[in-house]
Motif scaffolding. Structure first.
Motif, PDB file in Angstrom:
ATOM      1  N   GLY A 124      75.089  95.454  58.640  1.00 26.19           N
ATOM      2  CA  GLY A 124      75.706  94.319  59.327  1.00 26.19           C
ATOM      3  C   GLY A 124      76.771  93.564  58.570  1.00 26.19           C
ATOM      4  N   GLY A 125      77.140  94.015  57.382  1.00 25.95           N
ATOM      5  CA  GLY A 125      78.187  93.345  56.630  1.00 25.95           C
ATOM      6  C   GLY A 125      77.650  92.373  55.588  1.00 25.95           C
ATOM      7  N   PRO A 126      78.526  91.849  54.732  1.00 21.58           N
ATOM      8  CA  PRO A 126      78.122  90.975  53.619  1.00 21.58           C
ATOM      9  C   PRO A 126      77.330  89.740  54.042  1.00 21.58           C
ATOM     10  N   ASP A 127      77.731  89.077  55.111  1.00 22.70           N
ATOM     11  CA  ASP A 127      77.025  87.861  55.525  1.00 22.70           C
ATOM     12  C   ASP A 127      75.575  88.144  55.892  1.00 22.70           C
ATOM     13  N   VAL A 128      75.361  89.213  56.636  1.00 15.34           N
ATOM     14  CA  VAL A 128      73.990  89.577  57.014  1.00 15.34           C
ATOM     15  C   VAL A 128      73.178  89.916  55.770  1.00 15.34           C
ATOM     16  N   MET A 129      73.778  90.663  54.850  1.00 10.79           N
ATOM     17  CA  MET A 129      73.046  91.060  53.644  1.00 10.79           C
ATOM     18  C   MET A 129      72.768  89.873  52.731  1.00 10.79           C
ATOM     19  N   ARG A 130      73.697  88.931  52.655  1.00  5.69           N
ATOM     20  CA  ARG A 130      73.419  87.731  51.849  1.00  5.69           C
ATOM     21  C   ARG A 130      72.200  87.001  52.395  1.00  5.69           C
ATOM     22  N   ILE A 137      54.692 105.345  43.246  1.00  2.00           N
ATOM     23  CA  ILE A 137      55.971 104.655  43.480  1.00  2.00           C
ATOM     24  C   ILE A 137      56.051 103.387  42.638  1.00  2.00           C
ATOM     25  N   ARG A 138      54.989 102.595  42.671  1.00  2.00           N
ATOM     26  CA  ARG A 138      54.989 101.335  41.928  1.00  2.00           C
ATOM     27  C   ARG A 138      55.122 101.558  40.433  1.00  2.00           C
ATOM     28  N   GLY A 139      54.710 102.729  39.976  1.00  2.00           N
ATOM     29  CA  GLY A 139      54.843 103.039  38.558  1.00  2.00           C
ATOM     30  C   GLY A 139      56.293 103.081  38.102  1.00  2.00           C
ATOM     31  N   HIS A 140      57.227 103.265  39.041  1.00  2.00           N
ATOM     32  CA  HIS A 140      58.651 103.297  38.718  1.00  2.00           C
ATOM     33  C   HIS A 140      59.336 101.953  38.982  1.00  2.00           C
ATOM     34  N   ALA A 141      58.604 100.996  39.550  1.00  2.10           N
ATOM     35  CA  ALA A 141      59.208  99.717  39.942  1.00  2.10           C
ATOM     36  C   ALA A 141      59.282  98.739  38.776  1.00  2.10           C
ATOM     37  N   LEU A 142      60.258  97.845  38.839  1.00  2.00           N
ATOM     38  CA  LEU A 142      60.377  96.766  37.868  1.00  2.00           C
ATOM     39  C   LEU A 142      59.305  95.719  38.142  1.00  2.00           C
ATOM     40  N   PRO A 143      58.853  94.981  37.125  1.00  2.00           N
ATOM     41  CA  PRO A 143      57.928  93.870  37.364  1.00  2.00           C
ATOM     42  C   PRO A 143      58.546  92.841  38.315  1.00  2.00           C
ATOM     43  N   VAL A 144      57.719  91.977  38.864  1.00  2.00           N
ATOM     44  CA  VAL A 144      58.177  91.022  39.868  1.00  2.00           C
ATOM     45  C   VAL A 144      59.355  90.175  39.376  1.00  2.00           C
ATOM     46  N   ALA A 145      59.258  89.615  38.182  1.00  2.00           N
ATOM     47  CA  ALA A 145      60.320  88.745  37.665  1.00  2.00           C
ATOM     48  C   ALA A 145      61.626  89.516  37.491  1.00  2.00           C
ATOM     49  N   GLU A 146      61.542  90.735  36.953  1.00  2.00           N
ATOM     50  CA  GLU A 146      62.749  91.536  36.765  1.00  2.00           C
ATOM     51  C   GLU A 146      63.310  92.002  38.105  1.00  2.00           C
ATOM     52  N   SER A 147      62.426  92.260  39.053  1.00  2.00           N
ATOM     53  CA  SER A 147      62.882  92.635  40.388  1.00  2.00           C
ATOM     54  C   SER A 147      63.660  91.494  41.031  1.00  2.00           C
ATOM     55  N   ARG A 148      63.174  90.265  40.814  1.00  2.00           N
ATOM     56  CA  ARG A 148      63.861  89.104  41.369  1.00  2.00           C
ATOM     57  C   ARG A 148      65.259  88.967  40.754  1.00  2.00           C
ATOM     58  N   LYS A 149      65.370  89.223  39.459  1.00  2.00           N
ATOM     59  CA  LYS A 149      66.676  89.148  38.802  1.00  2.00           C
ATOM     60  C   LYS A 149      67.622  90.212  39.355  1.00  2.00           C
ATOM     61  N   LEU A 150      67.097  91.395  39.661  1.00  2.00           N
ATOM     62  CA  LEU A 150      67.935  92.451  40.215  1.00  2.00           C
ATOM     63  C   LEU A 150      68.430  92.063  41.603  1.00  2.00           C
ATOM     64  N   ILE A 151      67.547  91.486  42.407  1.00  2.00           N
ATOM     65  CA  ILE A 151      67.953  91.032  43.739  1.00  2.00           C
ATOM     66  C   ILE A 151      69.044  89.982  43.614  1.00  2.00           C
ATOM     67  N   GLU A 152      68.875  89.054  42.676  1.00  2.00           N
ATOM     68  CA  GLU A 152      69.879  88.007  42.474  1.00  2.00           C
ATOM     69  C   GLU A 152      71.228  88.596  42.058  1.00  2.00           C
ATOM     70  N   SER A 153      71.204  89.622  41.209  1.00  2.00           N
ATOM     71  CA  SER A 153      72.463  90.215  40.751  1.00  2.00           C
ATOM     72  C   SER A 153      73.174  90.942  41.904  1.00  2.00           C
ATOM     73  N   ILE A 154      72.391  91.592  42.763  1.00  2.00           N
ATOM     74  CA  ILE A 154      73.003  92.257  43.930  1.00  2.00           C
ATOM     75  C   ILE A 154      73.590  91.209  44.871  1.00  2.00           C
ATOM     76  N   LEU A 155      72.878  90.107  45.045  1.00  2.00           N
ATOM     77  CA  LEU A 155      73.362  89.023  45.906  1.00  2.00           C
ATOM     78  C   LEU A 155      74.667  88.461  45.378  1.00  2.00           C
ATOM     79  N   GLU A 156      74.759  88.274  44.072  1.00  2.00           N
ATOM     80  CA  GLU A 156      75.974  87.725  43.461  1.00  2.00           C
ATOM     81  C   GLU A 156      77.159  88.655  43.608  1.00  2.00           C
ATOM     82  N   SER A 157      76.901  89.950  43.730  1.00  2.00           N
ATOM     83  CA  SER A 157      77.989  90.917  43.829  1.00  2.00           C
ATOM     84  C   SER A 157      78.583  91.025  45.228  1.00  2.00           C
ATOM     85  N   LEU A 158      77.930  90.437  46.210  1.00  2.00           N
ATOM     86  CA  LEU A 158      78.412  90.514  47.600  1.00  2.00           C
ATOM     87  C   LEU A 158      79.585  89.557  47.845  1.00  2.00           C
TER      88      LEU A 158
END
Length: 271
Positions: free
Chosen positions: A171-177, A250-271
Motif C-alpha cells: 500500500g505504499g510508504p504511508d500504509v507501511m509507516r 524458526i524462533r531460534g533464528h529470531a532476534l530477541p524482543v528488544a533487538e527486534s524492536r530496534k530493527l522495526i524502528e530502523s525500517i520505519l526510519e528508512s521509509l
C-alpha cells in the motif's frame, strides 16, 4: 463466478445447492441446463456447492419451477453474507478457536499476521484477493478479531516475522509507516512479544510458509496453516507437535524482543 475445487462451507450456498437438486428432481442436469440456457457444468458446480449463483440464474430458476421467489431469496442471503462465503475452507473454525485461545503463536513469512494488521494494511491485502464489494466487510471482520487482544484477560501472543514481511511494501510508504508504528506499540504490551528473523539469517523452517499455534487452558493445542487459498485446522497431536517443533526452530533464528524492536524502528526510519 469461477468455481472452486472444494465445496463452500457456508450454509446459504449449501441450501441453494440442496434446493436446486431437489427442484430438478428427475430432470437431468443437461435437460435443466438446456431449458435455462446455461451449461451442464454450471448446474453441476451449483449443486455441488462449488460455485455461487447469479441473480439472473436465480430468477430464471424461480420462473421455471414457479417457486414464489425461493431461489432469489437464497441468492440475496448469499449476497448479504458473501464475505463469509469467500473465506478459505477451514478458516471459520479457526476464528472460533482463536477467540477461545489462552496463548497464540504466529509466524509470518512475507506479510504481517491478521491480529496485528492495521485497517489500512488489511484493506490493501484484501483488495488483492477479494472483490471490492466485499472488502469492507472483510476488513471489519478482521478488526473485530483483534478485540481478543484487548479483553480483560487477553491471550499471550508470540508473533514472529521474517524481516521481509516488514519490508514488503504493502500500500505504499504511508500504509507501511502506520503498520510498523502499530507493531511497535503492540510490542510494548506485556502480553505481546514480537520477534523478527533478520534477512541475513541462515535458511530456516519458516521458509515453508506461515503458521499459527493455539493453546487453551483445558484443551489440546491446535495448529492452523493456509496454502493455495485453503485453510487447514490441524488437531492430530503428532501433527500439532510437528508445528511446535517448526515454530521453535524458526524462533531460534529470531532476534530477541528488544533487538527486534530496534530493527522495526530502523525500517520505519528508512521509509
Amino acid at each position: 463466478m469461477v468455481a472452486q475445487r472444494e465445496p463452500y462451507e457456508f450454509p446459504a450456498i449449501r441450501a441453494f445447492a440442496t434446493e436446486l437438486a431437489a427442484w430438478r428432481g428427475t430432470m437431468s442436469k443437461v435437460e435443466l441446463a438446456e431449458t435455462l440456457g446455461y451449461t451442464p457444468q454450471l448446474i453441476s458446480q451449483l449443486e455441488a456447492g462449488k460455485n455461487i449463483p447469479s441473480r439472473k440464474f436465480s430468477e430464471d430458476t424461480d420462473t421455471l419451477f414457479k417457486t414464489n421467489g425461493l431461489f432469489v431469496r437464497l441468492w440475496k442471503l448469499i449476497t448479504e453474507t458473501r464475505h463469509l462465503a469467500a473465506l478459505p475452507p477451514g478458516f471459520s473454525k479457526y476464528v472460533q478457536l482463536e477467540a477461545e485461545a489462552s496463548a497464540i503463536r504466529v509466524f509470518g513469512l512475507v506479510l504481517i499476521q491478521g491480529l496485528l494488521q492495521t485497517e489500512a494494511y488489511a484493506r490493501e491485502i484484501l483488495l488483492t484477493i477479494q472483490q471490492p464489494d466485499v472488502v469492507d466487510q472483510f476488513v471489519a471482520s478482521r478488526m473485530e478479531r483483534q478485540a481478543v487482544l484487548k479483553r480483560e484477560k487477553p491471550p499471550r501472543l508470540w508473533a514472529t516475522f521474517d524481516e521481509r514481511a516488514l519490508r514488503c511494501m504493502v500500500g505504499g510508504p504511508d500504509v507501511m509507516r502506520g503498520q510498523l508504528e502499530f507493531l511497535l506499540e503492540a510490542s510494548r504490551r506485556a502480553h505481546i512479544m514480537i520477534e523478527v528473523v533478520p534477512q541475513d539469517a541462515d535458511p530456516h523452517a519458516g521458509l515453508e510458509g506461515d503458521l499459527v499455534l493455539l493453546s487453551f487452558d483445558n484443551e489440546p493445542d491446535v495448529a492452523y496453516t493456509e496454502a493455495a487459498g485453503h485453510g487447514q485446522v490441524v488437531e492430530d497431536p503428532i501433527g500439532v507437535s510437528d508445528f511446535h517443533v517448526r515454530y521453535d526452530l524458526i524462533r531460534g533464528h529470531a532476534l530477541p524482543v528488544a533487538e527486534s524492536r530496534k530493527l522495526i524502528e530502523s525500517i520505519l526510519e528508512s521509509l
